[in-house]
Design an enzyme around this catalytic site. Structure first.
Site, PDB file in Angstrom:
ATOM      1  N   SER A  79      21.611  -8.700   0.742  1.00  0.00           N
ATOM      2  CA  SER A  79      21.381  -7.787   1.875  1.00  0.00           C
ATOM      3  C   SER A  79      19.936  -7.323   2.022  1.00  0.00           C
ATOM      4  O   SER A  79      19.601  -6.714   3.037  1.00  0.00           O
ATOM      5  CB  SER A  79      22.273  -6.554   1.735  1.00  0.00           C
ATOM      6  OG  SER A  79      23.561  -6.889   2.171  1.00  0.00           O
TER       7      SER A  79
ATOM      8  N   LYS B  10      18.251  -8.297   5.194  1.00  0.00           N
ATOM      9  CA  LYS B  10      18.609  -7.737   6.516  1.00  0.00           C
ATOM     10  C   LYS B  10      17.437  -7.098   7.264  1.00  0.00           C
ATOM     11  O   LYS B  10      17.249  -7.358   8.453  1.00  0.00           O
ATOM     12  CB  LYS B  10      19.776  -6.749   6.364  1.00  0.00           C
ATOM     13  CG  LYS B  10      21.096  -7.448   6.034  1.00  0.00           C
ATOM     14  CD  LYS B  10      22.198  -6.466   5.664  1.00  0.00           C
ATOM     15  CE  LYS B  10      23.500  -7.195   5.352  1.00  0.00           C
ATOM     16  NZ  LYS B  10      24.513  -6.330   4.748  1.00  0.00           N
TER      17      LYS B  10
ATOM     18  N   TYR C  68      23.754 -16.233   8.444  1.00  0.00           N
ATOM     19  CA  TYR C  68      23.814 -15.041   7.589  1.00  0.00           C
ATOM     20  C   TYR C  68      24.036 -15.424   6.115  1.00  0.00           C
ATOM     21  O   TYR C  68      23.352 -14.921   5.222  1.00  0.00           O
ATOM     22  CB  TYR C  68      24.922 -14.102   8.089  1.00  0.00           C
ATOM     23  CG  TYR C  68      25.155 -12.930   7.177  1.00  0.00           C
ATOM     24  CD1 TYR C  68      24.233 -11.891   7.108  1.00  0.00           C
ATOM     25  CD2 TYR C  68      26.282 -12.877   6.359  1.00  0.00           C
ATOM     26  CE1 TYR C  68      24.426 -10.826   6.240  1.00  0.00           C
ATOM     27  CE2 TYR C  68      26.485 -11.811   5.497  1.00  0.00           C
ATOM     28  CZ  TYR C  68      25.558 -10.796   5.441  1.00  0.00           C
ATOM     29  OH  TYR C  68      25.746  -9.743   4.570  1.00  0.00           O
TER      30      TYR C  68
ATOM     31  N   TYR D 236      23.503   1.540   1.680  1.00  0.00           N
ATOM     32  CA  TYR D 236      24.965   1.595   1.780  1.00  0.00           C
ATOM     33  C   TYR D 236      25.419   3.054   1.915  1.00  0.00           C
ATOM     34  O   TYR D 236      24.795   3.824   2.621  1.00  0.00           O
ATOM     35  CB  TYR D 236      25.633   0.931   0.563  1.00  0.00           C
ATOM     36  CG  TYR D 236      25.203  -0.482   0.307  1.00  0.00           C
ATOM     37  CD1 TYR D 236      25.519  -1.492   1.203  1.00  0.00           C
ATOM     38  CD2 TYR D 236      24.473  -0.820  -0.819  1.00  0.00           C
ATOM     39  CE1 TYR D 236      25.144  -2.806   0.968  1.00  0.00           C
ATOM     40  CE2 TYR D 236      24.091  -2.132  -1.063  1.00  0.00           C
ATOM     41  CZ  TYR D 236      24.429  -3.115  -0.161  1.00  0.00           C
ATOM     42  OH  TYR D 236      24.049  -4.402  -0.393  1.00  0.00           O
TER      43      TYR D 236
ATOM     44  N   VAL E 128      23.601  -6.694  -3.169  1.00  0.00           N
ATOM     45  CA  VAL E 128      24.561  -6.811  -4.275  1.00  0.00           C
ATOM     46  C   VAL E 128      24.085  -7.751  -5.375  1.00  0.00           C
ATOM     47  O   VAL E 128      24.620  -7.743  -6.476  1.00  0.00           O
ATOM     48  CB  VAL E 128      25.970  -7.273  -3.811  1.00  0.00           C
ATOM     49  CG1 VAL E 128      26.678  -6.195  -3.017  1.00  0.00           C
ATOM     50  CG2 VAL E 128      25.901  -8.567  -3.046  1.00  0.00           C
TER      51      VAL E 128
HETATM   52  N1  GLU Z   1      26.377 -11.855   1.051  1.00  0.00           N
HETATM   53  C1  GLU Z   1      26.880 -10.547   0.801  1.00  0.00           C
HETATM   54  C2  GLU Z   1      27.976 -10.199   1.787  1.00  0.00           C
HETATM   55  O1  GLU Z   1      27.772 -10.282   2.945  1.00  0.00           O
HETATM   56  C3  GLU Z   1      25.779  -9.564   0.850  1.00  0.00           C
HETATM   57  C4  GLU Z   1      26.271  -8.209   0.580  1.00  0.00           C
HETATM   58  C5  GLU Z   1      25.222  -7.260   0.176  1.00  0.00           C
HETATM   59  O2  GLU Z   1      24.224  -7.588  -0.490  1.00  0.00           O
HETATM   60  O3  GLU Z   1      25.430  -6.111   0.549  1.00  0.00           O
HETATM   61  O4  GLU Z   1      29.050  -9.841   1.413  1.00  0.00           O
END
Ligand code: GLU
Length: 326
Positions: free
Chosen positions: A70, A73, A195, A247, A265
């Site tokens: 993430s 992003k 993504y 988050y 994550v």
């Molecule tokens: N590829 C993970 C998902 O979309 C990334 C999640 C993350 O890092 O928050 O579930």
């Protein structure tokens, strides 16, 4: 162009001290939702800091590779803002913090768009917009953009990509929800594939520090001089990172650290101190909210020691500046 990774002694000592102090922290657990992530050694821990004028400090496993997840992003959002403009992007994705989990199947009430680009729905909406604008070259252009921000060519971790693509049913559901809501016109599968790929780019803590410093330096990579993002894109991106980057821990983060940041994550975390520096941390054990525990603590300690909080008395980074006088 500045000399890559010219170390600054006192900042380096501070980073090394924080690293040594937090090494023993074992709270949290490695993400296990795909086998490729569950296999990451939990002990790895690296902290890297790069200032906007090219001074560098690091400690620990700053060259260990992990998937960006993430933390990609904000960078794809900035790319989309540069390519498509604020108005078009605001129609596709909001800038509101969301109370729900990062992967919730929800859109902003009364509006057919995700809450913000830092949650999965928003990032997949951004990916859909990028696919729409860039066609078959979308992933290569995303990779080129993130690589320019990092100052080196980033590789795709094929294992993690395959694993995500095989198991990412929730993200697929989100892509279909967004397609159905008219957020993008390309097939849902194309958007979610971009993504998955962007999340599977392999980076190091060093890379994240350089990427953060590129944002801090108003979009120009301090090491290579490459102009990666425009000012407006950086301003909007830092704004949503500030309010939505951590988050469910975003509010707590703002009080404790007080600078824009994004976690993933995979254990990566990037923090940006506007005009001053980027911080990259890698520590695979994440807390219940999905944030790397030692990453949070390292940034908190740096913010405290250097006076980085945006609302610190005096200017942000006021205690940092004398440290950098070499
Ligand atoms: N590829 C993970 C998902 O979309 C990334 C999640 C993350 O890092 O928050 O579930």
């Amino acid at each position: 162009m500045n000399a890559p990774f010219a170390a600054t002694g006192r900042l380096h000592g501070m980073v090394a001290e924080i690293h040594a102090r937090l090494q023993a922290v074992t709270e949290g657990a490695v993400a296990t939702y795909i086998p490729a992530l569950a296999a990451v050694p939990p002990e790895l821990f690296g902290i890297a800091v790069l200032t906007a004028d090219g001074a560098f400090a690091e400690a620990g496993d700053t060259r260990a590779r992990f998937t960006i997840q993430s933390v990609s992003k904000p960078f794809t959002y900035a790319l989309a803002l540069d390519l498509l403009g604020r108005q078009a992007m605001r129609q596709a994705v909001g800038v509101q913090p969301m109370a729900e989990a990062f992967n919730a199947l929800v859109l902003e009430p009364g509006r057919n768009r995700p809450f913000n680009p830092m949650v999965n729905a928003g990032a997949i909406a951004v990916a859909g917009q990028l696919c729409q604008a860039l066609g078959a070259t979308a992933f290569e252009q995303v990779r080129a953009c993130l690589s320019a921000a990092a100052g080196r060519q980033l590789d795709l971790d094929e294992d993690v990509y395959r694993s995500e693509a095989e198991t990412g049913h929730r993200n697929r559901a989100l892509a279909h929800l967004l397609h159905g809501a008219g957020v993008f016109r390309v097939p849902a599968e194309e958007a979610v594939d971009l993504y998955f790929r962007q999340c599977a780019l392999a980076v190091t803590a060093r890379d994240l520090a350089v990427m953060g410093a590129t944002m801090a330096n108003i979009g120009t990579n301090p090491l290579t001089g490459a102009e990666v993002f425009g000012l407006d894109a950086v301003r909007d991106t830092l704004s949503v990172m500030f309010t939505c980057g951590l988050y469910d821990g975003a509010g707590d983060w703002i009080c404790r650290v007080g600078v824009p940041a994004k976690s993933g994550v995979g254990g990566g975390l990037v923090a940006v101190v506007n005009r001053l520096l980027g911080i990259g941390v890698f520590s695979p054990r994440v807390d219940a909210a999905g944030n790397p525990v030692r990453g949070l603590r390292a940034c908190e300690a740096l913010a405290e020691d250097l006076g980085l909080h945006l609302f610190e008395a005096g200017n942000p980074g006021s205690r940092l500046l004398p440290l950098l006088a070499r």
